[in-house]
Scaffold this motif. Structure first.
Motif, PDB file in Angstrom:
ATOM      1  N   MET A  47      -5.767   1.227   8.274  1.00  0.00           N
ATOM      2  CA  MET A  47      -6.121   0.540   7.030  1.00  0.00           C
ATOM      3  C   MET A  47      -5.385   1.137   5.829  1.00  0.00           C
ATOM      4  O   MET A  47      -5.065   0.427   4.875  1.00  0.00           O
ATOM      5  N   ASN A  48      -5.128   2.437   5.874  1.00  0.00           N
ATOM      6  CA  ASN A  48      -4.352   3.062   4.798  1.00  0.00           C
ATOM      7  C   ASN A  48      -2.915   2.562   4.776  1.00  0.00           C
ATOM      8  O   ASN A  48      -2.278   2.507   3.714  1.00  0.00           O
ATOM      9  N   ILE A  49      -2.400   2.176   5.927  1.00  0.00           N
ATOM     10  CA  ILE A  49      -1.063   1.580   5.984  1.00  0.00           C
ATOM     11  C   ILE A  49      -1.103   0.142   5.479  1.00  0.00           C
ATOM     12  O   ILE A  49      -0.240  -0.293   4.705  1.00  0.00           O
ATOM     13  N   VAL A  50      -2.137  -0.606   5.877  1.00  0.00           N
ATOM     14  CA  VAL A  50      -2.288  -1.991   5.422  1.00  0.00           C
ATOM     15  C   VAL A  50      -2.418  -2.057   3.900  1.00  0.00           C
ATOM     16  O   VAL A  50      -1.927  -2.998   3.265  1.00  0.00           O
ATOM     17  N   GLY A  59       7.784   0.113  12.418  1.00  0.00           N
ATOM     18  CA  GLY A  59       6.948  -1.055  12.683  1.00  0.00           C
ATOM     19  C   GLY A  59       7.001  -2.036  11.528  1.00  0.00           C
ATOM     20  O   GLY A  59       7.526  -1.731  10.448  1.00  0.00           O
ATOM     21  N   ASP A  60       6.442  -3.207  11.746  1.00  0.00           N
ATOM     22  CA  ASP A  60       6.528  -4.289  10.759  1.00  0.00           C
ATOM     23  C   ASP A  60       5.161  -4.656  10.200  1.00  0.00           C
ATOM     24  O   ASP A  60       4.173  -4.731  10.932  1.00  0.00           O
ATOM     25  N   ILE A  61       5.132  -4.895   8.886  1.00  0.00           N
ATOM     26  CA  ILE A  61       3.978  -5.481   8.219  1.00  0.00           C
ATOM     27  C   ILE A  61       4.393  -6.876   7.770  1.00  0.00           C
ATOM     28  O   ILE A  61       5.336  -7.022   6.992  1.00  0.00           O
ATOM     29  N   ILE A  62       3.698  -7.889   8.273  1.00  0.00           N
ATOM     30  CA  ILE A  62       4.070  -9.268   7.991  1.00  0.00           C
ATOM     31  C   ILE A  62       2.907  -9.973   7.304  1.00  0.00           C
ATOM     32  O   ILE A  62       1.798 -10.027   7.850  1.00  0.00           O
ATOM     33  N   VAL A  63       3.147 -10.484   6.116  1.00  0.00           N
ATOM     34  CA  VAL A  63       2.148 -11.237   5.371  1.00  0.00           C
ATOM     35  C   VAL A  63       2.714 -12.636   5.125  1.00  0.00           C
ATOM     36  O   VAL A  63       3.813 -12.769   4.575  1.00  0.00           O
ATOM     37  N   ASP A  64       1.973 -13.637   5.540  1.00  0.00           N
ATOM     38  CA  ASP A  64       2.436 -15.029   5.399  1.00  0.00           C
ATOM     39  C   ASP A  64       3.831 -15.206   5.969  1.00  0.00           C
ATOM     40  O   ASP A  64       4.725 -15.800   5.339  1.00  0.00           O
ATOM     41  N   GLU A  65       4.038 -14.624   7.182  1.00  0.00           N
ATOM     42  CA  GLU A  65       5.276 -14.765   7.951  1.00  0.00           C
ATOM     43  C   GLU A  65       6.489 -14.106   7.281  1.00  0.00           C
ATOM     44  O   GLU A  65       7.629 -14.377   7.665  1.00  0.00           O
ATOM     45  N   LYS A  66       6.240 -13.229   6.309  1.00  0.00           N
ATOM     46  CA  LYS A  66       7.336 -12.522   5.645  1.00  0.00           C
ATOM     47  C   LYS A  66       7.121 -11.013   5.762  1.00  0.00           C
ATOM     48  O   LYS A  66       6.016 -10.529   5.560  1.00  0.00           O
ATOM     49  N   LYS A  67       8.202 -10.283   6.104  1.00  0.00           N
ATOM     50  CA  LYS A  67       8.097  -8.828   6.277  1.00  0.00           C
ATOM     51  C   LYS A  67       8.054  -8.118   4.923  1.00  0.00           C
ATOM     52  O   LYS A  67       8.758  -8.499   3.980  1.00  0.00           O
ATOM     53  N   TYR A  68       7.220  -7.085   4.871  1.00  0.00           N
ATOM     54  CA  TYR A  68       7.120  -6.270   3.663  1.00  0.00           C
ATOM     55  C   TYR A  68       7.112  -4.791   4.038  1.00  0.00           C
ATOM     56  O   TYR A  68       6.687  -4.411   5.133  1.00  0.00           O
ATOM     57  N   VAL A  69       7.559  -3.967   3.101  1.00  0.00           N
ATOM     58  CA  VAL A  69       7.428  -2.518   3.207  1.00  0.00           C
ATOM     59  C   VAL A  69       6.544  -2.065   2.059  1.00  0.00           C
ATOM     60  O   VAL A  69       6.908  -2.227   0.891  1.00  0.00           O
ATOM     61  N   PHE A  70       5.383  -1.516   2.371  1.00  0.00           N
ATOM     62  CA  PHE A  70       4.453  -1.066   1.338  1.00  0.00           C
ATOM     63  C   PHE A  70       4.740   0.393   0.997  1.00  0.00           C
ATOM     64  O   PHE A  70       4.561   1.287   1.821  1.00  0.00           O
ATOM     65  N   GLU A  71       5.197   0.602  -0.230  1.00  0.00           N
ATOM     66  CA  GLU A  71       5.479   1.961  -0.695  1.00  0.00           C
ATOM     67  C   GLU A  71       4.286   2.574  -1.422  1.00  0.00           C
ATOM     68  O   GLU A  71       4.161   3.792  -1.492  1.00  0.00           O
ATOM     69  N   LYS A  72       3.427   1.720  -1.966  1.00  0.00           N
ATOM     70  CA  LYS A  72       2.282   2.184  -2.762  1.00  0.00           C
ATOM     71  C   LYS A  72       1.175   1.136  -2.696  1.00  0.00           C
ATOM     72  O   LYS A  72       1.422  -0.021  -2.326  1.00  0.00           O
ATOM     73  N   PRO A  73      -0.070   1.511  -3.061  1.00  0.00           N
ATOM     74  CA  PRO A  73      -1.196   0.565  -2.971  1.00  0.00           C
ATOM     75  C   PRO A  73      -0.991  -0.742  -3.722  1.00  0.00           C
ATOM     76  O   PRO A  73      -1.434  -1.795  -3.258  1.00  0.00           O
ATOM     77  N   ASN A  74      -0.332  -0.690  -4.856  1.00  0.00           N
ATOM     78  CA  ASN A  74      -0.131  -1.913  -5.632  1.00  0.00           C
ATOM     79  C   ASN A  74       0.707  -2.956  -4.889  1.00  0.00           C
ATOM     80  O   ASN A  74       0.574  -4.157  -5.146  1.00  0.00           O
ATOM     81  N   ASP A  75       1.572  -2.486  -3.984  1.00  0.00           N
ATOM     82  CA  ASP A  75       2.374  -3.427  -3.194  1.00  0.00           C
ATOM     83  C   ASP A  75       1.470  -4.315  -2.348  1.00  0.00           C
ATOM     84  O   ASP A  75       1.703  -5.522  -2.213  1.00  0.00           O
ATOM     85  N   ALA A  76       0.432  -3.721  -1.772  1.00  0.00           N
ATOM     86  CA  ALA A  76      -0.526  -4.483  -0.971  1.00  0.00           C
ATOM     87  C   ALA A  76      -1.440  -5.311  -1.868  1.00  0.00           C
ATOM     88  O   ALA A  76      -1.734  -6.470  -1.570  1.00  0.00           O
TER      89      ALA A  76
END
Length: 498
Positions: A47-50, A59-76
């Motif tokens: 959950m801390n990664i999400v 690994g990949d984080i995909i939101v609405d079929e688009k890949k993202y890299v979360f660097e900080k909480p605001n990105d999520a």
């Protein structure tokens, strides 16, 4: 339902520890998806990664079929991902309205100057609480709210950011059954609006009542993902611990002796009224009731942690005067608080120092601590209670919730009590740790200890207790023997239903 979030093959390491190994998880819009596993299984890391607190190694984080890299909480957060922790992060001295819009206040121009638009914020907040089917005074300070209301405020706060994914982390750990029902209604309403909910809980019965799918995590790895309608509690537990668990409540068949403890006419103005009961040697006496019924307050009054107005307490037929907790310990009565982090343990210290702290005087010679005796006591209880740690010098803050609770119980047992009062002993621990704590309780009564067990979990009370006393509004409202008690009977008394 459309997929809104997917995690593919997430790997996360910390120095010397592989926390997540090729972890995968997916979430659909408008579903409630449970994640369960033992403490330390990797749920929090995932959950801390999400939420962007940790960055995945790969690994990949995909939101609405688009890949993202979360660097900080605001990105999520910018993508509509919000987490509501078991412990809320609200400012106690600020109002509900101020907390909800803190950092993103609605503003308007007055005479060319931009000022906070309180009227606009109130209107939006009211709309959100209407959506949640709640009526609440927005000008009340947070410090005056109960835990359930604080969680509702956290949810409302997230909705002001148009959050589409809610992560609820052990949301019912401090709630009564009535508050849990209210929370579930809100979750169902959010679900009907297309909001996706990740639900983390050790309470398996809640998963079967609320959730659509359940993912099991063990040792940082994905184990299974099933439709809730197609699995059962036994299979889930087997997935979680890697083996079959046939007995959640290992109640020992103990021959109960004579009366060892008695309370007569205990009163505490505005809190407790004319409380009288007794407990026998080797008995597990349960206390049930809704939040605010007075169970914890009774335990604290008995132990001298709060002052009682009147009442008598007897141990082994002899009246004992308890004005302070030290008096209770000397009378062989020990209390284990429901809030181990705040009242039970100093988590920044070692297991050994926590266990020995209440009895340093006994472990000292000529005002100097006998370190060998201290080590011996710590080692004895680490072994007997089954604390999983490298050694007695291991810091408590690095232990799982279940092992922290075992330290709290060990600290009490080291005082050699005749009466042990356990207040919510399995709150916030995983299913395996619960079974281990139940086994410890059963073993203690076999050895002749008397236990008062305060719990909000009905199955725990029904499974472990010889008698159950129900409290309501600071009074004893009813009592049942193990052979006759049912959940329905307890609720009828607690809720005053004929």
């Amino acid at each position: 339902m459309n997929e809104i979030l997917r995690l593919n093959n997430i790997i996360k390491t910390f120095p010397g520890v592989l926390a997540l190994s090729n972890m995968s998880f997916d979430l659909k819009a408008g579903e409630v998806h449970a994640i369960c596993g033992e403490n330390g299984a990797g749920k929090s890391t995932l959950m801390n990664i999400v939420t962007g607190v940790y960055k995945a190694d790969s690994g990949d984080i995909i939101v609405d079929e688009k890949k993202y890299v979360f660097e900080k909480p605001n990105d999520a957060f910018d993508l509509g991902i919000a987490i509501i922790h078991q412990e809320t992060s609200l400012f106690e001295e600020m109002t509900i309205l101020e907390n909800i819009f803190l950092g993103h206040e609605i503003t308007k121009k007055v005479a060319g100057i931009r000022v906070i638009d309180y009227e606009g914020m109130e209107k939006e907040a009211e709309n959100i609480f209407d959506l949640m089917n709640l009526s609440i005074d927005l000008n009340v300070k947070i410090k005056k709210l109960g835990m359930a209301q604080k969680q509702m405020v956290e949810i409302a706060k997230a909705l002001t950011f148009n959050s589409r994914i809610f992560i609820l982390d052990e949301p019912t750990a401090s709630l009564t059954q009535r508050e849990v029902a209210a929370l579930f209604e809100i979750v169902r309403k959010l679900k009907s609006k297309g909001v996706a909910v990740v639900y983390i809980s050790h309470r398996l019965e809640e998963i079967f009542e609320l959730c659509d799918r359940v993912t099991v995590v063990r040792d940082g790895q994905f184990i299974s993902c099933k439709n809730v309608s197609e699995t059962n509690k036994h299979d889930l537990v087997s997935d979680m611990v890697g083996r079959s668990m046939d007995n959640y409540y290992p109640k020992a068949d103990v021959k109960i002796g004579g009366e060892i403890f008695k309370v007569e006419g205990l009163n505490q103005r505005g809190v407790l009224s004319d409380i009288s009961f007794s407990a026998r040697k080797g008995e597990i006496l349960g206390f049930a009731g809704l939040a605010g019924a007075g169970r914890t307050e009774l335990a604290q009054a008995i132990c001298g942690l709060t002052k009682k107005d009147r009442g008598k307490i007897y141990m082994n037929g002899r009246e004992v005067k308890i004005h302070h907790y030290q008096d209770a310990m000397q009378s062989e009565i020990v209390y284990v608080s429901e809030d181990r982090g705040k009242y039970g343990l100093i988590v920044e210290m070692s297991i050994k120092h926590n266990i020995s702290m209440p009895q340093l005087e006994k472990l000292s010679k000529n005002s100097f601590i006998d370190f060998k005796a201290e080590q011996k006591v710590a080692d004895e209880y680490i072994k007997n209670v089954g604390i999983k740690a490298p050694d007695a010098d291991f810091f408590v803050e690095n232990l799982s919730g279940g092992n922290q609770q075992k330290v709290s119980v060990s600290k009490a047992l080291a005082l050699k009590p005749k009466l042990l009062i356990l207040d919510e002993p399995t709150r916030g621990v995983d299913v395996n740790a619960k079974a281990e704590i139940h086994y410890i309780i059963s073993k203690l009564v076999e050895e002749g200890l008397t236990i008062i067990l305060i719990s909000s979990e009905m199955p725990e009370l029904l499974g472990m207790c010889d008698r159950i006393i129900i409290m309501k509004n600071g009074k004893i409202a009813g009592e049942f023997d193990r052979k006759e008690v049912t959940q329905e009977k307890i609720l009828k008394v607690a809720l005053e239903i004929e």
